[in-house]
Scaffold this motif. Structure first.
Motif, PDB file in Angstrom:
ATOM      1  N   GLU A 201      57.604  33.827  37.448  1.00 49.86           N
ATOM      2  CA  GLU A 201      57.999  33.213  38.715  1.00 49.86           C
ATOM      3  C   GLU A 201      56.959  32.197  39.180  1.00 49.86           C
ATOM      4  O   GLU A 201      57.305  31.105  39.656  1.00 49.86           O
ATOM      5  CB  GLU A 201      58.209  34.289  39.771  1.00 49.86           C
ATOM      6  N   LEU A 202      55.691  32.537  39.048  1.00 46.21           N
ATOM      7  CA  LEU A 202      54.634  31.614  39.449  1.00 46.21           C
ATOM      8  C   LEU A 202      54.630  30.367  38.563  1.00 46.21           C
ATOM      9  O   LEU A 202      54.423  29.248  39.043  1.00 46.21           O
ATOM     10  CB  LEU A 202      53.276  32.313  39.392  1.00 46.21           C
ATOM     11  N   LEU A 203      54.848  30.558  37.273  1.00 47.47           N
ATOM     12  CA  LEU A 203      54.937  29.419  36.363  1.00 47.47           C
ATOM     13  C   LEU A 203      56.079  28.490  36.773  1.00 47.47           C
ATOM     14  O   LEU A 203      55.940  27.263  36.746  1.00 47.47           O
ATOM     15  CB  LEU A 203      55.143  29.897  34.929  1.00 47.47           C
ATOM     16  N   ALA A 204      57.199  29.082  37.172  1.00 49.99           N
ATOM     17  CA  ALA A 204      58.349  28.291  37.582  1.00 49.99           C
ATOM     18  C   ALA A 204      58.052  27.486  38.842  1.00 49.99           C
ATOM     19  O   ALA A 204      58.671  26.447  39.083  1.00 49.99           O
ATOM     20  CB  ALA A 204      59.554  29.203  37.816  1.00 49.99           C
ATOM     21  N   HIS A 205      57.079  27.959  39.642  1.00 49.49           N
ATOM     22  CA  HIS A 205      56.682  27.255  40.854  1.00 49.49           C
ATOM     23  C   HIS A 205      55.534  26.276  40.608  1.00 49.49           C
ATOM     24  O   HIS A 205      54.993  25.697  41.548  1.00 49.49           O
ATOM     25  CB  HIS A 205      56.280  28.247  41.944  1.00 49.49           C
ATOM     26  N   GLY A 206      55.141  26.130  39.353  1.00 50.57           N
ATOM     27  CA  GLY A 206      54.141  25.127  39.018  1.00 50.57           C
ATOM     28  C   GLY A 206      52.714  25.615  38.911  1.00 50.57           C
ATOM     29  O   GLY A 206      51.811  24.820  38.639  1.00 50.57           O
ATOM     30  N   ALA A 207      52.475  26.902  39.100  1.00 49.65           N
ATOM     31  CA  ALA A 207      51.116  27.432  38.962  1.00 49.65           C
ATOM     32  C   ALA A 207      50.755  27.535  37.483  1.00 49.65           C
ATOM     33  O   ALA A 207      51.616  27.793  36.636  1.00 49.65           O
ATOM     34  CB  ALA A 207      51.004  28.797  39.628  1.00 49.65           C
ATOM     35  N   LYS A 208      49.482  27.342  37.176  1.00 51.08           N
ATOM     36  CA  LYS A 208      48.994  27.504  35.808  1.00 51.08           C
ATOM     37  C   LYS A 208      48.425  28.913  35.686  1.00 51.08           C
ATOM     38  O   LYS A 208      47.307  29.190  36.108  1.00 51.08           O
ATOM     39  CB  LYS A 208      47.932  26.454  35.503  1.00 51.08           C
ATOM     40  N   VAL A 209      49.216  29.800  35.110  1.00 51.86           N
ATOM     41  CA  VAL A 209      48.876  31.224  35.061  1.00 51.86           C
ATOM     42  C   VAL A 209      48.449  31.604  33.643  1.00 51.86           C
ATOM     43  O   VAL A 209      49.060  31.163  32.665  1.00 51.86           O
ATOM     44  CB  VAL A 209      50.075  32.099  35.486  1.00 51.86           C
ATOM     45  N   SER A 210      47.425  32.433  33.547  1.00 48.69           N
ATOM     46  CA  SER A 210      46.964  32.894  32.239  1.00 48.69           C
ATOM     47  C   SER A 210      48.017  33.772  31.585  1.00 48.69           C
ATOM     48  O   SER A 210      48.964  34.235  32.233  1.00 48.69           O
ATOM     49  CB  SER A 210      45.666  33.699  32.389  1.00 48.69           C
ATOM     50  N   GLU A 211      47.835  34.024  30.307  1.00 51.09           N
ATOM     51  CA  GLU A 211      48.654  35.033  29.645  1.00 51.09           C
ATOM     52  C   GLU A 211      48.332  36.397  30.250  1.00 51.09           C
ATOM     53  O   GLU A 211      47.239  36.623  30.777  1.00 51.09           O
ATOM     54  CB  GLU A 211      48.354  35.059  28.145  1.00 51.09           C
ATOM     55  N   VAL A 212      49.275  37.310  30.157  1.00 52.54           N
ATOM     56  CA  VAL A 212      49.015  38.682  30.599  1.00 52.54           C
ATOM     57  C   VAL A 212      47.969  39.291  29.676  1.00 52.54           C
ATOM     58  O   VAL A 212      47.997  39.087  28.456  1.00 52.54           O
ATOM     59  CB  VAL A 212      50.312  39.519  30.576  1.00 52.54           C
ATOM     60  N   PHE A 213      47.022  40.031  30.255  1.00 51.78           N
ATOM     61  CA  PHE A 213      45.955  40.640  29.458  1.00 51.78           C
ATOM     62  C   PHE A 213      45.563  41.983  30.064  1.00 51.78           C
ATOM     63  O   PHE A 213      45.952  42.328  31.178  1.00 51.78           O
ATOM     64  CB  PHE A 213      44.737  39.711  29.407  1.00 51.78           C
ATOM     65  N   HIS A 214      44.782  42.722  29.292  1.00 50.62           N
ATOM     66  CA  HIS A 214      44.150  43.928  29.830  1.00 50.62           C
ATOM     67  C   HIS A 214      42.682  43.913  29.438  1.00 50.62           C
ATOM     68  O   HIS A 214      42.315  43.342  28.391  1.00 50.62           O
ATOM     69  CB  HIS A 214      44.841  45.209  29.361  1.00 50.62           C
TER      70      HIS A 214
ATOM     71  N   TRP B 292      42.987  33.877  41.871  1.00 57.97           N
ATOM     72  CA  TRP B 292      43.928  34.943  42.205  1.00 57.97           C
ATOM     73  C   TRP B 292      44.164  35.820  40.982  1.00 57.97           C
ATOM     74  O   TRP B 292      44.240  35.330  39.861  1.00 57.97           O
ATOM     75  CB  TRP B 292      45.247  34.351  42.688  1.00 57.97           C
ATOM     76  N   LEU B 293      44.272  37.107  41.236  1.00 62.45           N
ATOM     77  CA  LEU B 293      44.393  38.081  40.160  1.00 62.45           C
ATOM     78  C   LEU B 293      45.658  38.904  40.360  1.00 62.45           C
ATOM     79  O   LEU B 293      45.785  39.643  41.343  1.00 62.45           O
ATOM     80  CB  LEU B 293      43.160  38.998  40.184  1.00 62.45           C
ATOM     81  N   LEU B 294      46.618  38.745  39.449  1.00 64.04           N
ATOM     82  CA  LEU B 294      47.807  39.593  39.468  1.00 64.04           C
ATOM     83  C   LEU B 294      47.458  40.921  38.810  1.00 64.04           C
ATOM     84  O   LEU B 294      46.905  40.948  37.707  1.00 64.04           O
ATOM     85  CB  LEU B 294      48.957  38.945  38.691  1.00 64.04           C
ATOM     86  N   GLN B 295      47.763  42.024  39.466  1.00 64.47           N
ATOM     87  CA  GLN B 295      47.545  43.349  38.887  1.00 64.47           C
ATOM     88  C   GLN B 295      48.842  44.143  38.963  1.00 64.47           C
ATOM     89  O   GLN B 295      49.443  44.267  40.035  1.00 64.47           O
ATOM     90  CB  GLN B 295      46.448  44.114  39.616  1.00 64.47           C
ATOM     91  N   GLU B 296      49.254  44.689  37.825  1.00 60.90           N
ATOM     92  CA  GLU B 296      50.479  45.485  37.789  1.00 60.90           C
ATOM     93  C   GLU B 296      50.179  46.926  38.192  1.00 60.90           C
ATOM     94  O   GLU B 296      49.364  47.604  37.569  1.00 60.90           O
ATOM     95  CB  GLU B 296      51.088  45.451  36.379  1.00 60.90           C
ATOM     96  N   VAL B 297      50.842  47.369  39.260  1.00 58.55           N
ATOM     97  CA  VAL B 297      50.701  48.757  39.733  1.00 58.55           C
ATOM     98  C   VAL B 297      52.099  49.345  39.857  1.00 58.55           C
ATOM     99  O   VAL B 297      52.915  48.871  40.654  1.00 58.55           O
ATOM    100  CB  VAL B 297      49.975  48.830  41.091  1.00 58.55           C
ATOM    101  N   THR B 298      52.375  50.352  39.051  1.00 55.66           N
ATOM    102  CA  THR B 298      53.683  51.006  39.091  1.00 55.66           C
ATOM    103  C   THR B 298      53.594  52.416  39.656  1.00 55.66           C
ATOM    104  O   THR B 298      54.536  52.909  40.262  1.00 55.66           O
ATOM    105  CB  THR B 298      54.306  51.066  37.691  1.00 55.66           C
ATOM    106  N   LYS B 299      52.471  53.065  39.448  1.00 54.15           N
ATOM    107  CA  LYS B 299      52.254  54.407  39.997  1.00 54.15           C
ATOM    108  C   LYS B 299      50.905  54.419  40.692  1.00 54.15           C
ATOM    109  O   LYS B 299      49.878  54.127  40.077  1.00 54.15           O
ATOM    110  CB  LYS B 299      52.285  55.468  38.891  1.00 54.15           C
ATOM    111  N   ARG B 300      50.905  54.777  41.967  1.00 54.35           N
ATOM    112  CA  ARG B 300      49.674  54.787  42.744  1.00 54.35           C
ATOM    113  C   ARG B 300      48.855  56.043  42.465  1.00 54.35           C
ATOM    114  O   ARG B 300      49.399  57.110  42.179  1.00 54.35           O
ATOM    115  CB  ARG B 300      50.003  54.755  44.236  1.00 54.35           C
ATOM    116  N   LEU B 301      47.541  55.892  42.561  1.00 54.30           N
ATOM    117  CA  LEU B 301      46.674  57.055  42.507  1.00 54.30           C
ATOM    118  C   LEU B 301      46.891  57.888  43.765  1.00 54.30           C
ATOM    119  O   LEU B 301      47.264  57.359  44.817  1.00 54.30           O
ATOM    120  CB  LEU B 301      45.207  56.623  42.409  1.00 54.30           C
TER     121      LEU B 301
END
Length: 207
Positions: free
Chosen positions: A85-98, A139-148
């Motif tokens: 979605e961010l790429l579609a809005h023109g942001a230059k986003v890194s590849e997903v990584f861990h 800015w840092l995107l972090q995937e959180v699906t289950k909270r501690l």
């Protein structure tokens, strides 16, 4: 009883308020305010989609050097979808990584500690992507699906996409539950609700 202290706005240092306003508007973030005063002070506020907190920038608003805000977290339930979605809005986003080593998600200049692709088993808190604004604020995107445990008090969802993703995870887990029991679960709505509440608040997931 303690007094609530709700973090609602973070100041981001920028060199050109108009350029930054164009950038964040282009991302689809909500413009909340743009107030300019005769003494040169100006404050612009944007809120990311679904966020309870906002960002502010402008002129005469901070003495910090433009671009020195690093590692500003944007928590998402699907990092790949958020990146697209961010790429579609023109942001230059890194590849997903861990991170291969603790803290590697913050090492903007040296990415040697990052491994391309999401975290093993798509573990919550483990997958990231980054992008910068025109000044280099990171800015840092972090995937959180289950909270501690203890991180949230309720199971509210901020968007249709957020709720849909939670329902899909519950459906997959429920399918495994039915496979283990060997029978269809007619009480699946209760199971879904229990699973989704536990996932959101960090409680033990039903089996």
């Amino acid at each position: 009883m303690s007094t609530d202290l709700k973090l609602e706005a973070v100041v981001v240092p920028v060199a050109d308020a108009d350029r930054s306003k164009e950038f964040y508007s282009g991302l689809g973030w909500r413009l909340d305010a743009d107030f300019a005063f005769d003494n040169g002070f100006r404050v612009v506020q944007f809120t990311p989609p679904g966020s309870p907190a906002s960002v502010q920038f402008g002129t005469n608003i901070t003495s910090a050097e433009p671009g020195t805000a690093q590692g500003l977290y944007l928590v998402v339930t699907d990092v790949e979808a958020a990146r697209s979605e961010l790429l579609a809005h023109g942001a230059k986003v890194s590849e997903v990584f861990h991170p291969a080593a603790p803290g590697a998600q913050f090492e903007a200049g040296d990415t040697g500690g990052r491994v391309t692709g999401p975290a093993d088993e798509r573990s919550s808190y483990g997958s990231f992507a980054t992008f910068n604004d025109p000044d280099g604020n990171t800015w840092l995107l972090q995937e959180v699906t289950k909270r501690l445990p203890g991180r949230v008090d309720d199971a509210t969802y901020s968007s249709v996409d957020d709720l849909e993703a939670a329902l899909r995870r519950a459906a997959a887990a429920h399918g495994e539950h039915e496979a283990r029991t060997g029978q269809a679960d007619e009480n699946w709505p209760t199971w879904y609700a229990t699973y989704m509440l536990a996932e959101r608040t960090g409680a033990e997931l039903p089996q």
